[in-house]
Design a protein around this motif. Sequence first.
Motif, PDB file in Angstrom:
ATOM      1  N   HIS A   1      -0.085  10.193  -5.304  1.00 13.91           N
ATOM      2  CA  HIS A   1       0.501   8.953  -4.149  1.00 13.91           C
ATOM      3  C   HIS A   1      -0.018   7.679  -4.365  1.00 13.91           C
ATOM      4  O   HIS A   1      -1.318   7.421  -4.054  1.00 13.91           O
ATOM      5  CB  HIS A   1      -0.142   9.771  -2.871  1.00 13.91           C
ATOM      6  CG  HIS A   1       0.064   9.159  -1.488  1.00 13.91           C
ATOM      7  ND1 HIS A   1       1.297   8.896  -0.812  1.00 13.91           N
ATOM      8  CD2 HIS A   1      -0.772   8.013  -1.185  1.00 13.91           C
ATOM      9  CE1 HIS A   1       1.207   8.122   0.029  1.00 13.91           C
ATOM     10  NE2 HIS A   1       0.137   7.557   0.073  1.00 13.91           N
ATOM     11  N   GLY A   2       0.692   6.956  -5.258  1.00 15.04           N
ATOM     12  CA  GLY A   2       0.035   5.570  -5.717  1.00 15.04           C
ATOM     13  C   GLY A   2       1.083   4.646  -5.726  1.00 15.04           C
ATOM     14  O   GLY A   2       2.402   5.069  -5.646  1.00 15.04           O
TER      15      GLY A   2
ATOM     16  N   ALA B   1       5.665   7.746  -8.902  1.00 12.19           N
ATOM     17  CA  ALA B   1       5.117   7.987  -7.541  1.00 12.19           C
ATOM     18  C   ALA B   1       6.484   7.871  -6.578  1.00 12.19           C
ATOM     19  O   ALA B   1       7.373   7.232  -7.066  1.00 12.19           O
ATOM     20  CB  ALA B   1       3.955   7.402  -7.256  1.00 12.19           C
TER      21      ALA B   1
ATOM     22  N   ALA C   1      -3.813  11.756   0.921  1.00 10.12           N
ATOM     23  CA  ALA C   1      -2.766  12.400   0.263  1.00 10.12           C
ATOM     24  C   ALA C   1      -3.338  13.516  -0.350  1.00 10.12           C
ATOM     25  O   ALA C   1      -2.994  14.690  -0.298  1.00 10.12           O
ATOM     26  CB  ALA C   1      -2.031  11.458  -0.564  1.00 10.12           C
TER      27      ALA C   1
ATOM     28  N   TRP D   1       0.809  -1.247  -0.012  1.00 13.19           N
ATOM     29  CA  TRP D   1      -0.096   0.007   0.152  1.00 13.19           C
ATOM     30  C   TRP D   1       0.817   1.456  -0.068  1.00 13.19           C
ATOM     31  O   TRP D   1       1.837   1.209   0.549  1.00 13.19           O
ATOM     32  CB  TRP D   1      -1.062  -0.141   1.302  1.00 13.19           C
ATOM     33  CG  TRP D   1      -2.236   0.604   1.039  1.00 13.19           C
ATOM     34  CD1 TRP D   1      -2.484   1.823   1.591  1.00 13.19           C
ATOM     35  CD2 TRP D   1      -3.377   0.083   0.339  1.00 13.19           C
ATOM     36  NE1 TRP D   1      -4.003   2.244   1.165  1.00 13.19           N
ATOM     37  CE2 TRP D   1      -4.376   1.132   0.654  1.00 13.19           C
ATOM     38  CE3 TRP D   1      -3.535  -1.081  -0.243  1.00 13.19           C
ATOM     39  CZ2 TRP D   1      -5.646   0.739  -0.291  1.00 13.19           C
ATOM     40  CZ3 TRP D   1      -4.671  -1.160  -0.800  1.00 13.19           C
ATOM     41  CH2 TRP D   1      -5.626  -0.460  -0.777  1.00 13.19           C
ATOM     42  N   PRO D   2       0.532   2.475  -0.556  1.00 14.68           N
ATOM     43  CA  PRO D   2       1.216   3.604  -0.406  1.00 14.68           C
ATOM     44  C   PRO D   2       1.288   3.936   1.065  1.00 14.68           C
ATOM     45  O   PRO D   2       0.530   3.472   1.649  1.00 14.68           O
ATOM     46  CB  PRO D   2       0.377   4.550  -1.395  1.00 14.68           C
ATOM     47  CG  PRO D   2      -0.564   3.703  -1.871  1.00 14.68           C
ATOM     48  CD  PRO D   2      -0.740   2.553  -1.468  1.00 14.68           C
TER      49      PRO D   2
ATOM     50  N   LYS E   1      -0.365  15.062  -4.642  1.00 14.48           N
ATOM     51  CA  LYS E   1      -1.081  14.215  -5.818  1.00 14.48           C
ATOM     52  C   LYS E   1      -0.048  13.140  -6.073  1.00 14.48           C
ATOM     53  O   LYS E   1       1.213  13.033  -5.699  1.00 14.48           O
ATOM     54  CB  LYS E   1      -0.841  15.424  -7.075  1.00 14.48           C
ATOM     55  CG  LYS E   1      -1.709  16.407  -6.985  1.00 14.48           C
ATOM     56  CD  LYS E   1      -1.928  17.128  -8.252  1.00 14.48           C
ATOM     57  CE  LYS E   1      -2.680  18.558  -8.086  1.00 14.48           C
ATOM     58  NZ  LYS E   1      -3.684  18.568  -7.246  1.00 14.48           N
TER      59      LYS E   1
ATOM     60  N   ASP F   1      -8.408   3.669   1.593  1.00 13.93           N
ATOM     61  CA  ASP F   1      -8.334   4.934   0.577  1.00 13.93           C
ATOM     62  C   ASP F   1      -8.009   6.111   1.515  1.00 13.93           C
ATOM     63  O   ASP F   1      -7.020   7.098   1.251  1.00 13.93           O
ATOM     64  CB  ASP F   1      -9.405   5.246  -0.312  1.00 13.93           C
ATOM     65  CG  ASP F   1      -9.206   6.331  -1.329  1.00 13.93           C
ATOM     66  OD1 ASP F   1      -8.215   6.123  -1.854  1.00 13.93           O
ATOM     67  OD2 ASP F   1      -9.763   7.164  -1.352  1.00 13.93           O
TER      68      ASP F   1
ATOM     69  N   PRO G   1      -4.335   6.890  -0.650  1.00 14.23           N
ATOM     70  CA  PRO G   1      -4.390   7.967  -1.708  1.00 14.23           C
ATOM     71  C   PRO G   1      -5.429   9.108  -1.522  1.00 14.23           C
ATOM     72  O   PRO G   1      -4.989  10.376  -1.579  1.00 14.23           O
ATOM     73  CB  PRO G   1      -4.773   7.169  -2.815  1.00 14.23           C
ATOM     74  CG  PRO G   1      -4.360   5.851  -2.423  1.00 14.23           C
ATOM     75  CD  PRO G   1      -4.428   5.558  -1.016  1.00 14.23           C
TER      76      PRO G   1
END
Lengths: 397, 397
Positions: free
Chosen positions: B348-349, B354, B340, B49-50, B346, B333, B337
């Motif tokens: 963020h994935g 990224a 974020a 996951w980010p 912006k 989420d 993202p």
Amino acid sequence: MSDLLLRNLRPMGGPACDLLIRGGTIAELAPGLDAPGVPVEDARGAIAWPGFIEAHTHLDKTVWGMDWYADRKGGPLQNLIDNERNDRNRIGLEVHRQSMRHALHLVASGTRIIRSHVDVDTDHGRSLFDGLQATRAALAGMIEIEIVAFPQSGLMVRPGTLDLMDTVLASGADIVGGLDPCAIDRDPKGQLDALFALAEKHGKPIDIHLHEPGEMGAFSMEMILERTRAHAMQGQVAISHAFCLGSLPESRAAALMADLAREGVAVMTTGSPSASVPALRALRAAGVRVGAGCDGIRDTWGPWGLPDMLHRAQILGMKNGFRTDAELEVLLDVIGPGGAGAIGRKGHGLDPGAPGDLVLLAGSCPAEALTLCAPRPLVVKGGAVVARNGAPLRDIP
Amino acid sequence: MSDLLLRNLRPMGGPACDLLIRGGTIAELAPGLDAPGVPVEDARGAIAWPGFIEAHTHLDKTVWGMDWYADRKGGPLQNLIDNERNDRNRIGLEVHRQSMRHALHLVASGTRIIRSHVDVDTDHGRSLFDGLQATRAALAGMIEIEIVAFPQSGLMVRPGTLDLMDTVLASGADIVGGLDPCAIDRDPKGQLDALFALAEKHGKPIDIHLHEPGEMGAFSMEMILERTRAHAMQGQVAISHAFCLGSLPESRAAALMADLAREGVAVMTTGSPSASVPALRALRAAGVRVGAGCDGIRDTWGPWGLPDMLHRAQILGMKNGFRTDAELEVLLDVIGPGGAGAIGRKGHGLDPGAPGDLVLLAGSCPAEALTLCAPRPLVVKGGAVVARNGAPLRDIP
């Protein structure tokens, strides 16, 4: 029932002493006790608390340790009920195995008594009850399980359920359960008359889920109070959730709480984060006996929760906006001596003559122990060590 | 900024592949990647996951790891504010040390960015800000910290605070903070005019705590919306808590949410268990950007919370009555993202281009990972491993 000498513990967070259990019962507390031939455990100065009371859960529902259950549904309540009843067999929710998992985690986290509801419905007959009874037998000596015969899918709306309730109560269920006489059963008089008649026939107490909000819930609560009085069941009736007390005007809720206190009707709260729940301060100030429970843990209804009364006390504390040490000690009472009172047990403390059931807690004071919620160093039941460092002394299936 | 090849991970819970980070940026995702000379980590099929977004906390407040703080007070809010301001020095709440503890636990639980408010008041001057800035510098490369200059004790009611805010914003604070223009500052026009002027002077965004309930909160929100429009600050303003949206009639709350969406005002929610909070479903449906935060963790205000965005997502999910997998993915989420986006970041994935910032999660699918909330196997920041098996790769002071 065993003998055990615990050295250097702090009962209820007080001064350190030793505690001697003889034949499963607390015999003596004093510094420097000696008991030749008795096994010894060193508590290393840990706080000791009477074993926790899990006053409202469903050991027959968890999917703990099974494949991820991806088929949860949204509300309303009836959806959740139907989805669970229809999915139990499909996903292989074997109640004996699952309730063993759930109950052994409760052992490990320091629980003395579990009051568990078990679904009684015409799809599954008495099979869920039988699975839970097997768990109760298997864990005798590690934890006590009270079984509430619970018509989860409704009593009046599903003919045949009442006969099953009768059978299960005759076969060892301890308590008559029920839920939402208006919202689910659509016949409050019919349902409550039937439940109180069952209780009278079997000489057993009652514990009714009441999710109904606002004035509908208040109406059902009044009907329960009227029957408690009429059947002289003061002190023998509990209402679980009692959400209506959280959504009524304060003065209306206060009047109902006074009635609950007068009739000795206990309230079992779960501090449900998404619901309006009864204010713990107000319930206790009114003199209502209050127990707490984790409710369903990771079941078909929802993915949340842990089988740990300290964790539940945290949820209850956050929900009630508790911050001070005194408030945290109220929470520890609700999952301890206060909760025992709510399920009708007396003498639940760390005094001579009380059961040798206790849990050691990490922390400098009880409030810190609740905040840390660390693995329990030791859990003792009837003088026998049943869990150590957060793990039960028996394999989890 | 480092190079790293992660083998066998499942980005966002999708099919397994390898992921290559070059110079701190995600370069490529594909099965069977090869990158000679680049360090390799085996993700063993874990979900990636980010890095999480902690969009609302107070790194300058925790007493984590200090002696038990037994002197918590009850509300109202003003009590909690005054008690903290008066007690910081007495108990030795050293902000650099304490924020290091707090932030390193957030590193370990997989956080990429922290938006932290820091108290600016005339008792402590800029010292708390300086302590937090030292932590930001010390942890550069492990976690990003955005600092909000926060007049916790009030801006208008404590003369001198505005000058301090100006100083701190000139010295590296990123965001103009504020709180409760009516309830705390007693001068909504004065306070909000001053805050927007500060933002314009320093060219910095705004993030205002709004605890005010009902129509008082709605009034303050309208005044914030009016100034957002007048100063052309669309997309640069956030409201933290926004409790009023949880206590207003649904239609009134919906109209305000539509205004928030239109002006690009983000909402940072903490899912506060004891408060009426904005409904996450409704905010997202209205198109409001939503971030989430743990708020204060074990501080002088309260003993609750953990520095872990998965734990906060659970609290948020329980509070909002979320049950289904789709709802659990919304939570992931909001701390990923979506969060974020709420703090204005912006890209963020887990896509090429990224940042190489990600966390591995234990579980068969994202929803199960959220439920398990298990220690994170690996946390990566800019291609460097910064935590492993739930522990940061740096000593916690």
